[in-house]
Write a protein that holds these residues in place. Structure first.
Motif, PDB file in Angstrom:
ATOM      1  N   GLY A  26      54.104 -43.542 -43.404  1.00  0.00           N
ATOM      2  CA  GLY A  26      53.800 -44.895 -43.849  1.00  0.00           C
ATOM      3  C   GLY A  26      53.205 -45.751 -42.743  1.00  0.00           C
ATOM      4  O   GLY A  26      52.405 -46.657 -43.010  1.00  0.00           O
ATOM      5  N   LYS A  27      53.548 -45.457 -41.502  1.00  0.00           N
ATOM      6  CA  LYS A  27      52.979 -46.189 -40.362  1.00  0.00           C
ATOM      7  C   LYS A  27      51.470 -45.967 -40.256  1.00  0.00           C
ATOM      8  O   LYS A  27      50.781 -46.745 -39.620  1.00  0.00           O
ATOM      9  CB  LYS A  27      53.657 -45.765 -39.058  1.00  0.00           C
ATOM     10  CG  LYS A  27      55.123 -46.142 -38.981  1.00  0.00           C
ATOM     11  CD  LYS A  27      55.754 -45.590 -37.721  1.00  0.00           C
ATOM     12  CE  LYS A  27      57.250 -45.883 -37.673  1.00  0.00           C
ATOM     13  NZ  LYS A  27      57.884 -45.273 -36.484  1.00  0.00           N
ATOM     14  N   GLN A  28      51.004 -44.885 -40.877  1.00  0.00           N
ATOM     15  CA  GLN A  28      49.575 -44.549 -40.868  1.00  0.00           C
ATOM     16  C   GLN A  28      48.985 -44.691 -42.273  1.00  0.00           C
ATOM     17  O   GLN A  28      47.959 -44.081 -42.580  1.00  0.00           O
ATOM     18  CB  GLN A  28      49.385 -43.101 -40.375  1.00  0.00           C
ATOM     19  CG  GLN A  28      49.828 -42.870 -38.955  1.00  0.00           C
ATOM     20  CD  GLN A  28      48.865 -43.485 -37.967  1.00  0.00           C
ATOM     21  OE1 GLN A  28      47.658 -43.326 -38.077  1.00  0.00           O
ATOM     22  NE2 GLN A  28      49.405 -44.208 -37.006  1.00  0.00           N
ATOM     23  N   ASP A  29      49.655 -45.452 -43.128  1.00  0.00           N
ATOM     24  CA  ASP A  29      49.232 -45.631 -44.523  1.00  0.00           C
ATOM     25  C   ASP A  29      49.055 -44.280 -45.216  1.00  0.00           C
ATOM     26  O   ASP A  29      48.034 -44.010 -45.845  1.00  0.00           O
ATOM     27  CB  ASP A  29      47.931 -46.451 -44.593  1.00  0.00           C
ATOM     28  CG  ASP A  29      47.604 -46.875 -46.021  1.00  0.00           C
ATOM     29  OD1 ASP A  29      48.557 -47.105 -46.798  1.00  0.00           O
ATOM     30  OD2 ASP A  29      46.406 -46.939 -46.359  1.00  0.00           O
ATOM     31  N   SER A  30      50.068 -43.427 -45.052  1.00  0.00           N
ATOM     32  CA  SER A  30      50.007 -42.077 -45.604  1.00  0.00           C
ATOM     33  C   SER A  30      51.354 -41.717 -46.227  1.00  0.00           C
ATOM     34  O   SER A  30      52.242 -42.555 -46.330  1.00  0.00           O
ATOM     35  CB  SER A  30      49.634 -41.093 -44.483  1.00  0.00           C
ATOM     36  OG  SER A  30      49.352 -39.828 -45.013  1.00  0.00           O
ATOM     37  N   THR A  31      51.479 -40.458 -46.630  1.00  0.00           N
ATOM     38  CA  THR A  31      52.725 -39.941 -47.195  1.00  0.00           C
ATOM     39  C   THR A  31      53.025 -38.575 -46.587  1.00  0.00           C
ATOM     40  O   THR A  31      52.144 -37.941 -46.003  1.00  0.00           O
ATOM     41  CB  THR A  31      52.629 -39.760 -48.724  1.00  0.00           C
ATOM     42  OG1 THR A  31      51.661 -38.740 -48.994  1.00  0.00           O
ATOM     43  CG2 THR A  31      52.248 -41.060 -49.425  1.00  0.00           C
ATOM     44  N   MET A  32      54.260 -38.136 -46.765  1.00  0.00           N
ATOM     45  CA  MET A  32      54.633 -36.812 -46.302  1.00  0.00           C
ATOM     46  C   MET A  32      53.790 -35.747 -46.997  1.00  0.00           C
ATOM     47  O   MET A  32      53.354 -34.784 -46.371  1.00  0.00           O
ATOM     48  CB  MET A  32      56.120 -36.557 -46.565  1.00  0.00           C
ATOM     49  CG  MET A  32      56.585 -35.207 -46.070  1.00  0.00           C
ATOM     50  SD  MET A  32      58.302 -34.860 -46.469  1.00  0.00           S
ATOM     51  CE  MET A  32      58.157 -34.420 -48.183  1.00  0.00           C
TER      52      MET A  32
END
Length: 150
Positions: A26-32
Motif C-alpha cells: 500500500g505504501k507503493q499504491d499496490s497490493t500483495m
C-alpha cells in the motif's frame, strides 16, 4: 497453544503475513497480489498468461482482474507468444521491473528478519512440517477411507 489446531495456526499466520505485505504494498499504491504477480513473471522473457495462474495457485478470474489492473497501471504489457500463436506473453514494462525489485526487497527483508530471529534448526523443522503437510494434501492422504496415522 497446545489446543490450537494446525489449520488455525497456518491460517492465522498466513493472514498476518498477507496483512503485513498488503500494508507494505500500500505504501507503493499496490497490493500483495500485484507484488506476487510481478515476482512470478519472468523479467527477461515474460511469462505465458496460462502458466501464471497455476504457478501462483491463483484462480483464473482473480488473476485476470490482477493482470487488468497491472496493465492499467503500466506495470505489464501483453504480447503475442511466438511459440504459441493463440497464446499471450505477460511482459514487465520498465516501471513493472522497478516495482518488481521493490516487491523482491520486501520479501527478502521478511525472510532475512525471520531467519535472524529463529534458529536454523527450528526453521529446518518448520520446513519439514510444511513439506509433510503439503505431501499429505497432494497425495490425498487426509480425507480417505483408509487413513493411517504415523
Amino acid at each position: 497453544m497446545k489446543d490450537t489446531t494446525i489449520d488455525y495456526a497456518l491460517r492465522a499466520t498466513w493472514q498476518a503475513v498477507a496483512k503485513m505485505y498488503n500494508e507494505e504494498a500500500g505504501k507503493q499504491d499496490s497490493t500483495m497480489a500485484t507484488g506476487f504477480t510481478l515476482l512470478s513473471i519472468d523479467p527477461e522473457k515474460g511469462s505465458p498468461s496460462t502458466a501464471l495462474g497455476p504457478k501462483m495457485g491463483m484462480e483464473g478470474t482473480s488473476l485476470s482482474r490482477t493482470l487488468k489492473s497491472m496493465e492499467e497501471k503500466g506495470l505489464i504489457i501483453r504480447k503475442p507468444n511466438p511459440k504459441d500463436g493463440r497464446g499471450v506473453l505477460i511482459c514487465l514494462t520498465e516501471f513493472g521491473r522497478e516495482k518488481r525489485e521493490y516487491s523482491k526487497d520486501v520479501v527478502l527483508k521478511f525472510n532475512e528478519t525471520v531467519r535472524n530471529h529463529i534458529k536454523e534448526s527450528d526453521l529446518e523443522g518448520f520446513f519439514k512440517v510444511i513439506t509433510a503437510v503439503n505431501e499429505l494434501i497432494s497425495e490425498k492422504k487426509i480425507y480417505t477411507e483408509d487413513v493411517s496415522t504415523n
